[in-house]
Scaffold this active site. Sequence first.
Site, PDB file in Angstrom:
ATOM      1  NE  ARG C 114      -0.631   0.063   4.969  1.00 20.92           N
ATOM      2  CZ  ARG C 114      -1.302   0.192   6.116  1.00 20.92           C
ATOM      3  NH1 ARG C 114      -2.624   0.135   6.132  1.00 20.92           N
ATOM      4  NH2 ARG C 114      -0.670   0.374   7.254  1.00 20.92           N
ATOM      5  CG  ASN C 152      -5.439   4.441   6.031  1.00 23.62           C
ATOM      6  OD1 ASN C 152      -6.342   4.605   6.863  1.00 23.62           O
ATOM      7  ND2 ASN C 152      -4.438   3.594   6.213  1.00 23.62           N
ATOM      8  CD  GLU C 153      -2.454   4.018   9.476  1.00 22.95           C
ATOM      9  OE1 GLU C 153      -1.714   3.287   8.803  1.00 22.95           O
ATOM     10  OE2 GLU C 153      -2.940   3.671  10.553  1.00 22.95           O
ATOM     11  CD  GLU C 340      -6.667   2.560  11.205  1.00 19.95           C
ATOM     12  OE1 GLU C 340      -5.689   1.891  11.595  1.00 19.95           O
ATOM     13  OE2 GLU C 340      -6.875   2.849  10.011  1.00 19.95           O
ATOM     14  CD  GLU C 388      -3.519  -4.870   8.584  1.00 22.17           C
ATOM     15  OE1 GLU C 388      -4.713  -4.842   8.906  1.00 22.17           O
ATOM     16  OE2 GLU C 388      -2.839  -3.851   8.409  1.00 22.17           O
ATOM     17  CG  MET C 390      -0.172 -13.282  11.882  1.00 22.53           C
ATOM     18  SD  MET C 390      -0.677 -15.016  12.142  1.00 22.53           S
ATOM     19  CE  MET C 390       0.449 -15.497  13.463  1.00 22.53           C
ATOM     20  CG  HIS C 391      -4.144  -6.315  13.298  1.00 22.80           C
ATOM     21  ND1 HIS C 391      -5.209  -5.894  14.049  1.00 22.80           N
ATOM     22  CD2 HIS C 391      -3.237  -5.312  13.327  1.00 22.80           C
ATOM     23  CE1 HIS C 391      -4.953  -4.672  14.516  1.00 22.80           C
ATOM     24  NE2 HIS C 391      -3.763  -4.299  14.090  1.00 22.80           N
TER      25      HIS C 391
END
Lengths: 667, 667, 667
Positions: C114, C152-153, C340, C388, C390-391
Amino acid sequence: MTDADAAAPPHLLLGSCDYPEHVPQDRWTRYAEQQRSAGLHFVRIAEFAWSRLEPEPGRYDWAWLDHAIEAYHGAGLKVVLCTLTATPPAWLIRAHPEVLPYDEQGRVREFGSRRHYDFASPVYREHSRRVTLAMALRYGRHPAVVGWQTDNEFGCHATSRSYGGASAAAFPEWLRQRYTVVERLNEAWGNVFWSMEYVSFDQIRPPILTVTELNPSHVLDYARHCSSLIADFQREQVEILREMSPGRFITHNFMIFESGFDHYEVARGLDFASWDNYPLGMLEHFAPPGAGDDVKTRYARTGHPDLIALNHDIYRSLASGGAGLGREGRGTPPGMWVMEQQCGQVNWAPYNPLPADGAVALWTAQAWAHGADVVSYFRWRAATMAQEVMHSGLLRHDETEDRGLAEVRALDQSQFPAGDVPARVALLHDYESLWLYDQQPHAAGMTYWAQVVAYYGALRSLGVDVDIVHADADVSAYAVVVAPAITLMSPERAERWTRAVQGGVKLVSGPRTAFRMPGGQTWAAGQPGPLSDLLGVKLLQFDSLRPTLTQDVSGPGGAFQAQTWAESYRLEGAQATYTYAGGPLDGHAAVAAHGNATVIGAHSPDLLRAVLSDVLAGAGVEVTHLPEGVRISRRAGRTLVQNWTTERVTWQDHTLEPVSFEVLAHA
Amino acid sequence: MTDADAAAPPHLLLGSCDYPEHVPQDRWTRYAEQQRSAGLHFVRIAEFAWSRLEPEPGRYDWAWLDHAIEAYHGAGLKVVLCTLTATPPAWLIRAHPEVLPYDEQGRVREFGSRRHYDFASPVYREHSRRVTLAMALRYGRHPAVVGWQTDNEFGCHATSRSYGGASAAAFPEWLRQRYTVVERLNEAWGNVFWSMEYVSFDQIRPPILTVTELNPSHVLDYARHCSSLIADFQREQVEILREMSPGRFITHNFMIFESGFDHYEVARGLDFASWDNYPLGMLEHFAPPGAGDDVKTRYARTGHPDLIALNHDIYRSLASGGAGLGREGRGTPPGMWVMEQQCGQVNWAPYNPLPADGAVALWTAQAWAHGADVVSYFRWRAATMAQEVMHSGLLRHDETEDRGLAEVRALDQSQFPAGDVPARVALLHDYESLWLYDQQPHAAGMTYWAQVVAYYGALRSLGVDVDIVHADADVSAYAVVVAPAITLMSPERAERWTRAVQGGVKLVSGPRTAFRMPGGQTWAAGQPGPLSDLLGVKLLQFDSLRPTLTQDVSGPGGAFQAQTWAESYRLEGAQATYTYAGGPLDGHAAVAAHGNATVIGAHSPDLLRAVLSDVLAGAGVEVTHLPEGVRISRRAGRTLVQNWTTERVTWQDHTLEPVSFEVLAHA
Amino acid sequence: MTDADAAAPPHLLLGSCDYPEHVPQDRWTRYAEQQRSAGLHFVRIAEFAWSRLEPEPGRYDWAWLDHAIEAYHGAGLKVVLCTLTATPPAWLIRAHPEVLPYDEQGRVREFGSRRHYDFASPVYREHSRRVTLAMALRYGRHPAVVGWQTDNEFGCHATSRSYGGASAAAFPEWLRQRYTVVERLNEAWGNVFWSMEYVSFDQIRPPILTVTELNPSHVLDYARHCSSLIADFQREQVEILREMSPGRFITHNFMIFESGFDHYEVARGLDFASWDNYPLGMLEHFAPPGAGDDVKTRYARTGHPDLIALNHDIYRSLASGGAGLGREGRGTPPGMWVMEQQCGQVNWAPYNPLPADGAVALWTAQAWAHGADVVSYFRWRAATMAQEVMHSGLLRHDETEDRGLAEVRALDQSQFPAGDVPARVALLHDYESLWLYDQQPHAAGMTYWAQVVAYYGALRSLGVDVDIVHADADVSAYAVVVAPAITLMSPERAERWTRAVQGGVKLVSGPRTAFRMPGGQTWAAGQPGPLSDLLGVKLLQFDSLRPTLTQDVSGPGGAFQAQTWAESYRLEGAQATYTYAGGPLDGHAAVAAHGNATVIGAHSPDLLRAVLSDVLAGAGVEVTHLPEGVRISRRAGRTLVQNWTTERVTWQDHTLEPVSFEVLAHA
Ligand SMILES: [Zn+2]
Ligand SMILES: [Zn+2]
Ligand SMILES: [Zn+2]
């Protein structure tokens, strides 16, 4: 330098590095007078001034430098000028991007700092000659100008070698000159090993980005090639300066522990060598493996005396006996210069502490005792701009006098007379051995410099003065010769050593001595190849020890523990004086003596000291066992006693304050 | 091999790797005879000889190799020849630079060492076939030639994958074959996640240089693609060899812990697997996370028994049951070979110590006990040139016999009979799981191999023999099956495991088992997906523990502390045998048993041992609690007791000297 | 939000981030209803949905998002939509590879994760406007849509700056706008320093790959340029949204400690700032130097209260007073959002532990107390695919409720009323100072954030509420202003500070304050330049301390040891309140007070606390000495007492369970 000075017995003189182009013109006269009144005699200028002297292609602007030189001259300062080539300006690089060098990752190294050029670039060579000629024509006979510095700090920031572009393109031809036919290269490099044989020289590229480790012979020859490029590059400048600036000396300011080129080759043609002495940065940044956190802490504000001294001794010996002009004539000392001497905090190590009170004076005194005839502080005023804003000078940013200047001002220069360093011990040094040694360390931390520092430090802890000389030098006049890491051995070199030892010189050699042929291979008949007869041994095993492993050794001087490295010998004439106990080397010879020759296979500072102490005594060299942090150095019939600790120290009948020295009027 | 040997009961045979092209021709006969008289039967040659056999395009020079093979033949040695493709010569690379591979930084990997080729390169494929055919035609039916090694150490130096060039270009087509339409790929990779959906296969590139972490599914498929390229590359060679060199075996020498390709895929078509066993380099360089400084020090001169044994067991099982020729016929053993066995110091780890006295013999005995039929030492004589000058051989540089050769000579080979390893425990292994596991470790140090080593080490400390088998293998004949890290689970695999467990096999699985679908995603219905019924649990939480954090666990075997990883389960049929105490997992199941199936969620070597010990006992597998450094391995009705410590050890009624072994004539 | 809610006194509201495109459509209504019934009011969607909304160039697929928004709407949720630009799809990148950014190594950053775009790309700008317009047209007036998040971010994964391509190409023109003529640039950058002067703007490139260190002024201006590109990029989106989506708020979710751009510049035009709060990843991954293993262990499951609070205070203050819509009208709170909020383990730090029981509730309460009006958890359901896996989310992979959701559900939102944070202390912040500070740290670990955290942490340990405001803000209403690291000083800034101090504000500044001119140089008249009169000092020395060195300091508050940094002052009006003892700074002023202004030259957390405590008391700000792990924060007339330890704590008359909070109904 006043006339009085010229008449006085020659002694250490001082100077500074100044940058008139960094400050308004109204400062120039004031600074020059301040320098002179602080006891400075020399000023080095202009090594980064190209963009100001030639702001556009072919348009020179000499006026400002004319004025600046006049200001120094008017104050009685002698000027050292530099060739401008360390920093080609933007207009040159953007017009000729092929001047830029390549790094070890194969990337172009960009404009925006310094040393951004490839020594082999034909375009750059042309500009180098052109701008050197222009400088020499303009200032070569100026009465204030006493000498020249070529470029600035060759090799700094890993710039000895460009791994692409012009240097890469010139490599095949250099190889052809060396080997004539590619079969001889294949043979010398052992290219059969992994099917690496070349059919033509043109197939050969710089040693980078290979899938796994490089052929050390490939690396060695690329290092030789690049070293010769630097020598050629400088030679072109020297020839111009000799012709256009008669009677001036030519030197170069070499770097701390710089390893990227053969300094003996590059120093050829210079009048003497200079170097840039930054004791604190040296300890944090350049110290060889082995300087642990405790050492870095103990000497954080003084630097390590032996690391500094080693560099002094290297550069004193590097071009000694050259065509220096002598103190007579143009007031130029014959000897080694410290061209840049730290006089406050530096800005380029991970940590950049302030020097201890007294450190600047101690560094100056030590420089003298190790042969420096001039110490020139870097820099007069701290820079207020760009990369070195955090670096100190003799003046602060605000033009007040910084701590270092107070120490400089207080020095009695007359206590440091000119004269010889009476070294009876020679330590052998060789950049080709260095390159080979470090290509295949076999044990992490087993480097050339780590070995040299271990042996050199042992000698200094025994109070012995040392010359550092090339491994092929005539050493017949020394009492003891120490070869810590001369791993490359030619038959000629072996013969020279053998003759010296037969002539009475005592030789002490370290591990891996003569392990390699000049091409980088090892001897098919075993090591130490052509030195086997002299040393009376054959290499049996070598053991690479992780930090958590040691190997016991014992002998007449006691019991020791080898770290990092232990090699053992089959005795073929020699006698074992120290023997390994336990482990795979149990019972093998660790140290072997064969007449005047001794080989030490184990790495242990204490063992080194024990063996060297015996050999020195046997050679009639006076040994003085010095405590940690106390050092003595002799020059011109005097002895400099140095206290590098932050405690008061009593040694023999002398009491020294923390970080201080005393000059004894006897050697 | 003498006729007497051929008649004798089959036992371990020995060999060495030799490089006639590295030494003068006058050595060849002498070396061959020395080898034979030292008890060696085999010699492997020519894997790096391309530049000597084809010095220019199309011009072969066979004469020297003809002579060399005759020399070995004359001395009664059997020859293993290699295909030449590990080191394409300079003329090929300079003519076809597109053969060179790309690294993970997107840079071309240069000529000058080895393995500098892209497996997918059409040009290189053509040359590979051509030169393999030439070798096979010349030597394929030579009476001395008993077998072939393809290439050399696939994957070494991270060469399994080229991240550009031909491998990259072939990726879209490989994907099209796998997914037919790009929508299926987008679905399998979960590309919707960050808007990563592709419209066509041609848009897809190797998984490098992305802004942040890679999609693990992308990585997984690139690994699969590159693995299949290696298999294809080798298959082309194997087909030629099968046709042109009938009756000879074909093997490949695989690498320690090599993870870059699916060894099961690449081993297909080989007669048996070989591997290259360097115990000391393995411990310093390849040891999975968890081998701390204490372990590296304790085993610095022997290597770690379990790391070595694990590799033996992997490669013994890898291509077992293949079309080996058997000891009868051409004198070729059926089993796994150690193609290169360390016999002195290596040169490629940070530290490269000498092996302990006895280590070479111990390694040889251990290799036998784990299924090796031949151990071939690397190398006959230490290289005097290029990259491996510091590496040892059975002969030193000076051709004297090194320490390893004395141990080899002293071995009684007849005490190591051929026969089976009577393993009743299978450890499941799967390279796709490995790739997924290590893409998202979630806790630094939580790697596939670290998990496998933990479980395998626990088994060996319990004195149990182990087969390492593919996660899809038929395991119905084993008593216990252990799945430390099989994180990829297909419904078919789950069904196979379920049938085995229902058939009475006991299963123990580790954390993250069945965490992933074959595409790399996790199960939308929760983990362990299709294994949930079998294990009777659902994954509840997983906790990633920094080294300074632990998590308490306790149960019937005592109280333990989980490190690095702790996952907990919701019980859906299973019973909690160990439970977490304190922290976010307080009261959750840490170990759950469901009939024959047990899942262990906590990482703790002691807990593993406790649980495995119980399960083994329940399965009727004999458990022997062994002290640190003592290991037992069984083969052919005998038991090899090994002392890997540097102390004398008494175990049961046997006293073993430091670094030694004893062969007991009963299992 | 029910009507009842709208009528109720405004209080903290909750939300989550959801990804309808990641799950089957049959989940959408169910999830929305679950969210609402869990007490959530908001949902943020679609920031990575471009490839689903425009699967091929120009072909939009709105249907699915229409349905998803209807599902949320139907359940009573308010929707925050995102512009899509954080993840340009493959078809765009493959058609316009020039959109891809360049990294600091000069390499193209590839598609596959991203943020793979260059803010300056004209092509991308066009697509950004086009797709933003399309979204705004489609959903800008949808009744469920209450606001927008841009992109985003920004800056995440070091994407603030592209070092090639369009950003590089636009740099010369940006410089021309700033300097008009290149001579002014040369002057501002101090390019004379190493002959770095440019003849034209076109010669200037991004500051990468230079031979040695960069000119900090060059770095500074490239940072400014890239920051302005981000601001421009966003402004284009904001203009479209303002026109096409009237009455909706616009925000951006900024990042933890993100330093790549000037947040004040980029926040301009937003209604309020949001940020993404991941306390555990923050501690492991983003913590400034100084957070040792002990700190990381102690707060491993809660995060460090001060690191989190600092980010809250930054973002609360960043765009406060903007054109927020207010709680009335469309139900949108005016204040800062946590867009978030971590609610279980993250997946991107080296270790990713589970939060402690109570941590999610504590984080939520703390967010409120530091000014958040909405806390939106990331993410609703854990992702089952791609990067993600494992998030965690509020739902597990298997859609069961995870631990965090239980804590969220149990929260009484009404105890967190809207209102002001009554800060009387301002901490000054400035991204230009940050960029300069960290370019030349001079002592490893001496970073801008390390300094800010030290001062901020001292304030919080004294129980004081803090606003973080821009260094040029009007601070006349504060009692105390703290400037830990404002190293860039313009005359205008100095004048503003001086006026404030003259007006009665107390100022405390840290080391290196005002060390630099706006161009990056230092003051030729010495530091702190135009602040010298105000502080009544001149900088004398600065000392960079390796971790094994300290410097003693003492004064009225006791004796302390400076670490990492110690600078001293010449008093020109000020009085020394703390003085150095021993070493090169012996007797120099370490802390100097001059009326309302105090400068602290030594880095020592305890010294900071002592000095700040005195200054705060003198200013009439209530000081509460808090034990480790206990913190208080005030808002809307209430005080949040927090226990961040895993022990029960009694503080004053309150007893707090481990990891818990109490809301006191008085400030
Ligand atoms: Zn004088
Ligand atoms: Zn036999
Ligand atoms: Zn409500």
